[in-house]
Design a protein around this motif. Structure first.
Motif, PDB file in Angstrom:
ATOM      1  N   PHE A  32       0.828  -1.205   0.000  1.00  0.00           N
ATOM      2  CA  PHE A  32       0.000   0.000   0.000  1.00  0.00           C
ATOM      3  C   PHE A  32       0.866   1.261   0.000  1.00  0.00           C
ATOM      4  O   PHE A  32       0.585   2.227  -0.713  1.00  0.00           O
ATOM      5  CB  PHE A  32      -0.920  -0.010   1.227  1.00  0.00           C
ATOM      6  N   GLY A  33       1.921   1.232   0.804  1.00  0.00           N
ATOM      7  CA  GLY A  33       2.827   2.378   0.832  1.00  0.00           C
ATOM      8  C   GLY A  33       3.507   2.601  -0.512  1.00  0.00           C
ATOM      9  O   GLY A  33       3.709   3.745  -0.927  1.00  0.00           O
ATOM     10  N   SER A  34       3.859   1.513  -1.208  1.00  0.00           N
ATOM     11  CA  SER A  34       4.483   1.646  -2.526  1.00  0.00           C
ATOM     12  C   SER A  34       3.526   2.270  -3.529  1.00  0.00           C
ATOM     13  O   SER A  34       3.922   3.105  -4.360  1.00  0.00           O
ATOM     14  CB  SER A  34       4.939   0.274  -3.031  1.00  0.00           C
ATOM     15  N   VAL A  35       2.254   1.867  -3.468  1.00  0.00           N
ATOM     16  CA  VAL A  35       1.259   2.442  -4.375  1.00  0.00           C
ATOM     17  C   VAL A  35       1.072   3.936  -4.103  1.00  0.00           C
ATOM     18  O   VAL A  35       0.998   4.753  -5.029  1.00  0.00           O
ATOM     19  CB  VAL A  35      -0.082   1.688  -4.246  1.00  0.00           C
ATOM     20  N   GLY A  40       4.299   9.771  -9.506  1.00  0.00           N
ATOM     21  CA  GLY A  40       3.850   9.636 -10.884  1.00  0.00           C
ATOM     22  C   GLY A  40       2.791  10.625 -11.304  1.00  0.00           C
ATOM     23  O   GLY A  40       2.760  11.038 -12.470  1.00  0.00           O
ATOM     24  N   LEU A  41       1.930  11.045 -10.373  1.00  0.00           N
ATOM     25  CA  LEU A  41       0.843  11.952 -10.756  1.00  0.00           C
ATOM     26  C   LEU A  41       1.347  13.296 -11.275  1.00  0.00           C
ATOM     27  O   LEU A  41       0.868  13.765 -12.321  1.00  0.00           O
ATOM     28  CB  LEU A  41      -0.107  12.144  -9.578  1.00  0.00           C
ATOM     29  N   PRO A  42       2.301  13.959 -10.610  1.00  0.00           N
ATOM     30  CA  PRO A  42       2.801  15.216 -11.185  1.00  0.00           C
ATOM     31  C   PRO A  42       3.459  15.036 -12.555  1.00  0.00           C
ATOM     32  O   PRO A  42       3.308  15.893 -13.439  1.00  0.00           O
ATOM     33  CB  PRO A  42       3.818  15.693 -10.136  1.00  0.00           C
ATOM     34  N   LEU A  43       4.188  13.914 -12.737  1.00  0.00           N
ATOM     35  CA  LEU A  43       4.794  13.661 -14.046  1.00  0.00           C
ATOM     36  C   LEU A  43       3.724  13.450 -15.112  1.00  0.00           C
ATOM     37  O   LEU A  43       3.860  13.924 -16.248  1.00  0.00           O
ATOM     38  CB  LEU A  43       5.712  12.444 -13.967  1.00  0.00           C
ATOM     39  N   TYR A  44       2.669  12.736 -14.750  1.00  0.00           N
ATOM     40  CA  TYR A  44       1.569  12.511 -15.692  1.00  0.00           C
ATOM     41  C   TYR A  44       0.914  13.826 -16.084  1.00  0.00           C
ATOM     42  O   TYR A  44       0.665  14.089 -17.273  1.00  0.00           O
ATOM     43  CB  TYR A  44       0.543  11.566 -15.067  1.00  0.00           C
ATOM     44  N   VAL A  45       0.634  14.663 -15.100  1.00  0.00           N
ATOM     45  CA  VAL A  45      -0.002  15.953 -15.371  1.00  0.00           C
ATOM     46  C   VAL A  45       0.886  16.809 -16.268  1.00  0.00           C
ATOM     47  O   VAL A  45       0.411  17.461 -17.209  1.00  0.00           O
ATOM     48  CB  VAL A  45      -0.310  16.685 -14.046  1.00  0.00           C
ATOM     49  N   MET A  46       2.185  16.795 -16.006  1.00  0.00           N
ATOM     50  CA  MET A  46       3.096  17.620 -16.795  1.00  0.00           C
ATOM     51  C   MET A  46       3.185  17.130 -18.240  1.00  0.00           C
ATOM     52  O   MET A  46       3.096  17.929 -19.186  1.00  0.00           O
ATOM     53  CB  MET A  46       4.480  17.616 -16.154  1.00  0.00           C
ATOM     54  N   LEU A  47       3.349  15.808 -18.438  1.00  0.00           N
ATOM     55  CA  LEU A  47       3.519  15.280 -19.788  1.00  0.00           C
ATOM     56  C   LEU A  47       2.237  15.381 -20.606  1.00  0.00           C
ATOM     57  O   LEU A  47       2.276  15.725 -21.786  1.00  0.00           O
ATOM     58  CB  LEU A  47       3.986  13.822 -19.714  1.00  0.00           C
ATOM     59  N   ILE A  48       1.100  15.084 -19.978  1.00  0.00           N
ATOM     60  CA  ILE A  48      -0.165  15.139 -20.704  1.00  0.00           C
ATOM     61  C   ILE A  48      -0.465  16.552 -21.170  1.00  0.00           C
ATOM     62  O   ILE A  48      -0.962  16.776 -22.282  1.00  0.00           O
ATOM     63  CB  ILE A  48      -1.306  14.595 -19.810  1.00  0.00           C
ATOM     64  N   ALA A  49      -0.148  17.526 -20.340  1.00  0.00           N
ATOM     65  CA  ALA A  49      -0.442  18.918 -20.694  1.00  0.00           C
ATOM     66  C   ALA A  49       0.347  19.375 -21.911  1.00  0.00           C
ATOM     67  O   ALA A  49      -0.115  20.216 -22.688  1.00  0.00           O
ATOM     68  CB  ALA A  49      -0.154  19.833 -19.508  1.00  0.00           C
TER      69      ALA A  49
END
Length: 273
Positions: free
Chosen positions: A12-15, A22-31
């Protein structure tokens, strides 16, 4: 055989950690692959409806390519200066028994306690009097100088891990000091060399204070200044700004991915073992 129980708490901690990273990287790349109207309409988490590379093309055509080239020149020159001066200095400090080498090493350690902000005013006058203001060499020299104390400390620790028996064996075989340095010390200091390469490259690539104070024209600006001006001029154009951020981080990220293992070993001081 007794089966081990799965560690659900660690999973759970790893997730959670994966989401945090990963979420900030996803937001940055998708934008970066969305147009400005689509980003404003769909929000930062929505995937792009119309995939586009216009943000990257616009950044490169707006002068960002020149900033990128200037940063590459500064970074390569800083790393070259560090590699040219620090390994012989560290080898001399480790092998010399004289007081002069000890004093030089202490002088370098003193440089760790002096922040660049404390000497930026005299540095500005020094660079100006030398005729290097608004030239890339005026940024390269102080950046390399402030990177050298940490690099010397790291590489000295790595070279001290080389056992004296190896030095004695090569000396008994008639090897000169130069041959010992190039055939023994440098090959066994690969992790330390990788560490100082990555460290000095990061210092040069992410440098902001020296380029801000010691340069003025658009022909000598680097990526950090380009991002600063890009943010002030196009603060509402989030996809364009994030595309510029991705372009600025890719080269140094690639360098880190290839040298990360040697970097960790060098910082732990076990490079020579």
């Amino acid at each position: 055989m007794r089966k081990s129980r799965p560690n659900y708490l660690a999973g759970f901690g790893s997730v959670v950690w994966l989401l945090v990273v990963g979420l900030p990287l996803y937001v940055m790349l998708i934008a970066t692959f969305q147009s400005r109207p689509d980003y404003a309409a769909n929000g930062p988490l929505a995937p792009p409806e119309h995939f586009t590379l216009d943000n990257y093309v616009k950044d490169l055509n707006s002068g960002f390519a020149q900033y990128f080239l200037n940063t590459v020149v500064v970074t390569v020159c800083v790393v070259g200066i560090v590699l040219l001066l620090v390994p012989p200095l560290a080898y001399t400090i480790v092998r010399s028994r004289g007081r002069a080498a000890t004093r030089v090493f202490r002088l370098f350690l003193l440089g760790l306690a002096i922040p660049s902000q404390a000497v930026i005013v005299p540095m500005f006058f020094l660079i100006s009097e030398a005729g290097l203001y608004d030239h890339l060499i005026g940024v390269i020299l102080p950046t390399a100088a402030f990177a050298m104390p940490v690099c010397a400390l790291i590489l000295t620790g790595v070279m001290r891990d080389i056992t004296p028996d190896l030095y004695e064996a090569m000396t008994m075989d008639g090897a000169s000091t130069r041959r010992i340095f190039f055939r023994l010390v440098l090959p066994l200091s690969r992790s330390g060399l990788a560490t100082i390469i990555v460290f000095s490259a990061l210092q040069a690539w992410n440098g902001f204070l020296f380029p801000l104070v010691l340069t003025q024209s658009a022909e000598t600006k680097v990526i950090t200044l380009g991002l600063y001006e890009f943010q002030t001029e196009h603060g509402v154009d989030t996809p364009g700004l994030l595309a510029a951020v991705v372009l600025s981080m890719l080269p140094i990220l690639i360098v880190y991915l290839f040298a990360r293992r040697a970097l960790v070993q060098g910082l732990m001081g076990v490079g020579g073992k």
